[in-house]
Design a protein around this motif. Sequence first.
Motif, mmCIF file in Angstrom:
data_model
loop_
_atom_site.group_PDB
_atom_site.id
_atom_site.type_symbol
_atom_site.label_atom_id
_atom_site.label_comp_id
_atom_site.label_asym_id
_atom_site.label_seq_id
_atom_site.Cartn_x
_atom_site.Cartn_y
_atom_site.Cartn_z
ATOM 1 N N CYS A 79 55.332 64.807 100.563
ATOM 2 C CA CYS A 79 54.706 66.130 100.526
ATOM 3 C C CYS A 79 53.604 66.172 101.574
ATOM 4 O O CYS A 79 52.613 65.415 101.466
ATOM 5 C CB CYS A 79 54.151 66.429 99.142
ATOM 6 N N ASP A 80 53.813 66.995 102.586
ATOM 7 C CA ASP A 80 52.828 67.151 103.662
ATOM 8 C C ASP A 80 52.383 65.811 104.236
ATOM 9 O O ASP A 80 51.199 65.573 104.500
ATOM 10 C CB ASP A 80 51.620 67.943 103.169
ATOM 11 N N GLY A 81 53.361 64.909 104.432
ATOM 12 C CA GLY A 81 53.078 63.645 105.101
ATOM 13 C C GLY A 81 52.871 62.462 104.193
ATOM 14 O O GLY A 81 53.045 61.319 104.616
ATOM 15 N N ALA A 202 61.585 65.521 101.951
ATOM 16 C CA ALA A 202 60.235 65.934 102.339
ATOM 17 C C ALA A 202 60.001 67.414 102.060
ATOM 18 O O ALA A 202 60.804 68.270 102.451
ATOM 19 C CB ALA A 202 60.009 65.643 103.822
ATOM 20 N N HIS A 204 57.353 70.220 103.037
ATOM 21 C CA HIS A 204 56.289 70.502 103.997
ATOM 22 C C HIS A 204 56.051 71.999 104.015
ATOM 23 O O HIS A 204 56.963 72.790 103.713
ATOM 24 C CB HIS A 204 56.685 70.006 105.397
ATOM 25 N N GLU A 205 54.859 72.402 104.375
ATOM 26 C CA GLU A 205 54.551 73.835 104.411
ATOM 27 C C GLU A 205 55.453 74.592 105.378
ATOM 28 O O GLU A 205 55.641 75.807 105.235
ATOM 29 C CB GLU A 205 53.090 74.050 104.777
ATOM 30 N N ARG A 246 57.751 67.686 109.801
ATOM 31 C CA ARG A 246 58.000 67.850 108.366
ATOM 32 C C ARG A 246 58.043 66.501 107.636
ATOM 33 O O ARG A 246 57.631 66.423 106.469
ATOM 34 C CB ARG A 246 59.294 68.617 108.140
ATOM 35 N N GLY A 248 56.269 63.945 108.437
ATOM 36 C CA GLY A 248 54.932 63.380 108.444
ATOM 37 C C GLY A 248 54.798 62.243 109.436
ATOM 38 O O GLY A 248 55.796 61.701 109.928
ATOM 39 N N THR A 365 53.223 71.467 94.973
ATOM 40 C CA THR A 365 52.435 70.268 95.259
ATOM 41 C C THR A 365 51.895 69.637 93.978
ATOM 42 O O THR A 365 51.808 68.411 93.866
ATOM 43 C CB THR A 365 51.282 70.596 96.223
#
Length: 391
Positions: A79-81, A202, A204-205, A246, A248, A365
């Motif tokens: 999640c976000d890296g 993954a 990612h935003e 995406r 990270g 998240t």
Amino acid sequence: MRTRIAIVGAGPAGMFLAHLLHRQGLDCVVVERKDRAHVEGRVRAGVLERVTVDLMTHLGLADRLRREGLVHTGVNLACDGGIFRIDMAELTGGASVTVYGQQEVMKDLFDGAEARGIQVVFGAEDVALHDLDTPAPFVTWRSQGLAFRLDCEAVAGCDGFHGVSRASIPEDAIARFERAYPFGWLGVLTEAPPCSDELIYANHERGFALASMRSPTRSRYYIQCGPEARTDDWPDERFWDELCVRLGPEAGGRVDRRPTFEKSIAPLRSFVVEPLRHGRLVLAGDAAHIVPPTGAKGLNLAASDAIMLSEALAEALGTGDETALDRYSRRALARVWKAERFSWWFTTLTHRFPDMAGFERRMQTAELAYIRGSRAAQTVVAENYVGLPLE
């Protein structure tokens, strides 16, 4: 021509079923619209559940799978890296999945069919099903300008979402349940070592990404894309840039950005019909249900359908008790809906939806953070990912 069971479609469901029926001494003929090279060459799923691996072993078709398949005991979520691993084997008493592409599964199924004398008719055009509500259905088709007819006692419709089998059932005889997702998956293959030894899903935003593989030297990567996207919109450089963002910095920094040799876009949908039986026609595989590729359940559901359907056909044709076909429908659908639930949930957890606002993003998240910190939540993911047992 005459056989006991006509199987329409030579994909995974049809060919697994053919081998199972052959093992039980039940004559069958498989009728397929495309040629072998087309069916075998379709780039599809690559993660096999334990049920599917056990089935190939049971059928004596697992020699290459044991040599070349990559056994994975864990799966990674990002999640976000930030990345964390779910130890599937530890949480499920030793269960695992095996990375082995559908193309390889089909090669094993076709080679095995040739060796065992299982008849597969390729290049069958204008396939049609007849008299399905009688004890004597039959299938017709044309090939090289000639007309053919196959008389049988039952028809197994294994010819996919767009096939003739489901379309042969009157609209008022089945119920349809469907959800189309507002995005697709852009997937590529490249001859390069994967960036991770195990899969990474993954969130990612900017959207979903998946790092996967087909072998130690061949990587399979995906990113979420819009429903109107075209492969021409995504030259390699743009794809690699977006994928690495995406995934990270940790996983993205390990991506080997070699040229891709296959690039395609697949839409995502959830789809189920009920029941799976109409007269002497029974549905299996993608003719009966579609799952989003998140969680890799499509090929595995085809395998479990084939197991349950072979048992039901043997009972129905052996005893004359056709209620076995109704029991197949109920039994298979119970498993299908559980797989649909997991695939839907995993998709909503990891993808960016067009109307997603700040609240929905925070819920994603938060749930990923909860999974990361909860053994119970990780066990739920692990049990579903390795595949629920047949019931």
